[in-house]
Write an enzyme that holds these catalytic residues in place. Structure first.
Site, PDB file in Angstrom:
ATOM      1  N   ILE A 298      44.664 -13.589  21.204  1.00 48.74           N
ATOM      2  CA  ILE A 298      46.010 -13.344  20.702  1.00 48.74           C
ATOM      3  C   ILE A 298      46.159 -11.857  20.370  1.00 48.74           C
ATOM      4  O   ILE A 298      45.280 -11.262  19.738  1.00 48.74           O
ATOM      5  CB  ILE A 298      46.301 -14.185  19.446  1.00 48.74           C
ATOM      6  CG1 ILE A 298      45.943 -15.650  19.693  1.00 48.74           C
ATOM      7  CG2 ILE A 298      47.763 -14.040  19.032  1.00 48.74           C
ATOM      8  CD1 ILE A 298      46.701 -16.296  20.827  1.00 48.74           C
TER       9      ILE A 298
ATOM     10  N   SER B  89      39.100 -20.269  14.018  1.00 53.28           N
ATOM     11  CA  SER B  89      39.038 -19.323  15.133  1.00 53.28           C
ATOM     12  C   SER B  89      38.201 -19.947  16.236  1.00 53.28           C
ATOM     13  O   SER B  89      37.414 -20.873  15.979  1.00 53.28           O
ATOM     14  CB  SER B  89      38.392 -18.004  14.677  1.00 53.28           C
ATOM     15  OG  SER B  89      38.003 -17.204  15.778  1.00 53.28           O
TER      16      SER B  89
ATOM     17  N   TYR C 152      32.265 -12.778  10.614  1.00 53.01           N
ATOM     18  CA  TYR C 152      33.580 -13.369  10.880  1.00 53.01           C
ATOM     19  C   TYR C 152      33.419 -14.806  11.365  1.00 53.01           C
ATOM     20  O   TYR C 152      34.107 -15.716  10.894  1.00 53.01           O
ATOM     21  CB  TYR C 152      34.313 -12.535  11.926  1.00 53.01           C
ATOM     22  CG  TYR C 152      35.683 -13.045  12.288  1.00 53.01           C
ATOM     23  CD1 TYR C 152      36.762 -12.850  11.426  1.00 53.01           C
ATOM     24  CD2 TYR C 152      35.911 -13.718  13.482  1.00 53.01           C
ATOM     25  CE1 TYR C 152      38.026 -13.326  11.745  1.00 53.01           C
ATOM     26  CE2 TYR C 152      37.168 -14.194  13.822  1.00 53.01           C
ATOM     27  CZ  TYR C 152      38.227 -13.986  12.951  1.00 53.01           C
ATOM     28  OH  TYR C 152      39.476 -14.448  13.268  1.00 53.01           O
ATOM     29  N   ALA C 153      32.495 -15.023  12.305  1.00 50.42           N
ATOM     30  CA  ALA C 153      32.267 -16.361  12.840  1.00 50.42           C
ATOM     31  C   ALA C 153      31.815 -17.324  11.740  1.00 50.42           C
ATOM     32  O   ALA C 153      32.266 -18.473  11.675  1.00 50.42           O
ATOM     33  CB  ALA C 153      31.240 -16.313  13.966  1.00 50.42           C
ATOM     34  N   ALA C 154      30.921 -16.851  10.882  1.00 52.42           N
ATOM     35  CA  ALA C 154      30.439 -17.699   9.787  1.00 52.42           C
ATOM     36  C   ALA C 154      31.577 -18.082   8.852  1.00 52.42           C
ATOM     37  O   ALA C 154      31.679 -19.232   8.406  1.00 52.42           O
ATOM     38  CB  ALA C 154      29.338 -16.980   9.019  1.00 52.42           C
ATOM     39  N   SER C 155      32.448 -17.132   8.563  1.00 44.71           N
ATOM     40  CA  SER C 155      33.563 -17.407   7.658  1.00 44.71           C
ATOM     41  C   SER C 155      34.526 -18.409   8.274  1.00 44.71           C
ATOM     42  O   SER C 155      35.034 -19.308   7.590  1.00 44.71           O
ATOM     43  CB  SER C 155      34.300 -16.115   7.311  1.00 44.71           C
ATOM     44  OG  SER C 155      35.049 -15.620   8.410  1.00 44.71           O
ATOM     45  N   LYS C 156      34.782 -18.294   9.571  1.00 51.89           N
ATOM     46  CA  LYS C 156      35.714 -19.203  10.226  1.00 51.89           C
ATOM     47  C   LYS C 156      35.096 -20.577  10.456  1.00 51.89           C
ATOM     48  O   LYS C 156      35.791 -21.600  10.439  1.00 51.89           O
ATOM     49  CB  LYS C 156      36.185 -18.594  11.549  1.00 51.89           C
ATOM     50  CG  LYS C 156      37.044 -17.354  11.372  1.00 51.89           C
ATOM     51  CD  LYS C 156      38.277 -17.634  10.523  1.00 51.89           C
ATOM     52  CE  LYS C 156      39.213 -16.449  10.449  1.00 51.89           C
ATOM     53  NZ  LYS C 156      40.461 -16.773   9.703  1.00 51.89           N
TER      54      LYS C 156
END
Length: 250
Positions: free
Chosen positions: A186, A140, A153-157
């Protein structure tokens, strides 16, 4: 539209395929001649996909569950005879204030976004090595740029991006390519949930620089990039994190 037959004779698994980028990718690769298995927890979404695209096989289940991931790959290889391409698009997103984020909620995002990617890759790699196949993962723009209230979310991506690059180098002599797309801006159910599920008190000014000037793109724009990466057209790309965000982070 005629996209050609770049995936004729290829066996493909796409996770997160009931909606958004995963769905668009499953449709695109099938349109290019691929034999596609669409995987998702959303049984209703999969059924709609099956009805609209009868050439695509579907399997309901969580790619973040170890026994399920193992059976998804094993059963599809048994049915299709081989595995050439794995597309990991399964994911979830949740917003929260960093200082009040619940640990279990944080780790649940890691488990789905990174965990499903790890499990599916692990199970697929022996088969992909046989076919000299490839993997495309879902990173991402939050992998490398600040996205407020989305630390989990940022850490996972970010983990997906790092995993992609390390896996690519580990398998560089074994003939398996591993790349990732980093979408931004998107129009998907996942992206829409950020706004509808935004935590109370979030400062929207912090998001001003994240909106594409030319508007949000449709998932098929990412599907086209994934198709390139997974095909011979992307044959010299390995360990790449391809940003597709309308220039927001240029």
């Amino acid at each position: 539209m005629d996209f050609g037959r770049r995936f004729a004779g290829k066996s493909i698994i796409v996770t997160g395929a009931a909606s958004g980028i995963g769905r668009a990718t499953a449709i695109r690769l099938a349109a290019e001649g691929g034999r596609v298995l669409a995987v998702d927890l959303d049984e209703k979404g999969l059924e709609t996909l099956r009805q609209e695209q009868p050439g695509i096989a579907v399997r309901a289940g969580s790619a973040a569950d170890e026994p399920t991931a193992r059976s998804i790959v094993a059963q599809w290889v048994e049915e299709a005879g081989q595995l050439d391409v794995l597309i990991n698009m399964a994911g979830i997103i949740r917003s929260s204030h960093a200082a009040t984020t619940d640990y279990e909620a944080f780790m649940s995002i890691i488990a789905v976004n990174m965990g499903s990617t790890f499990l599916m890759c692990r199970e697929a790699l022996p088969h992909l090595e046989k076919t000299k196949g490839n993997i495309v993962n879902a990173a991402s723009t939050s992998s490398h740029f600040g996205h407020p209230f989305l630390t989990g979310y940022a850490a996972s991506k970010g983990a997906v991006a790092a995993y992609t690059q390390s896996l690519a180098w580990e398998y560089v002599k074994r003939g398996v390519r591993v790349n990732a797309v980093a979408p931004g801006g998107i129009e998907t159910p996942l992206a829409n949930s950020v706004q509808t599920g935004m935590v109370e008190g979030a400062d929207w000014e912090l998001y001003n620089h994240l909106g594409p000037i030319n508007g949000f793109a449709t998932p098929d724009k990412i599907a086209g990039v994934i198709a390139m990466l997974a095909s011979e057209d992307g044959g010299h790309m390995n360990g790449a994190i391809v940003r597709v965000d309308g220039g927001v982070h240029a």
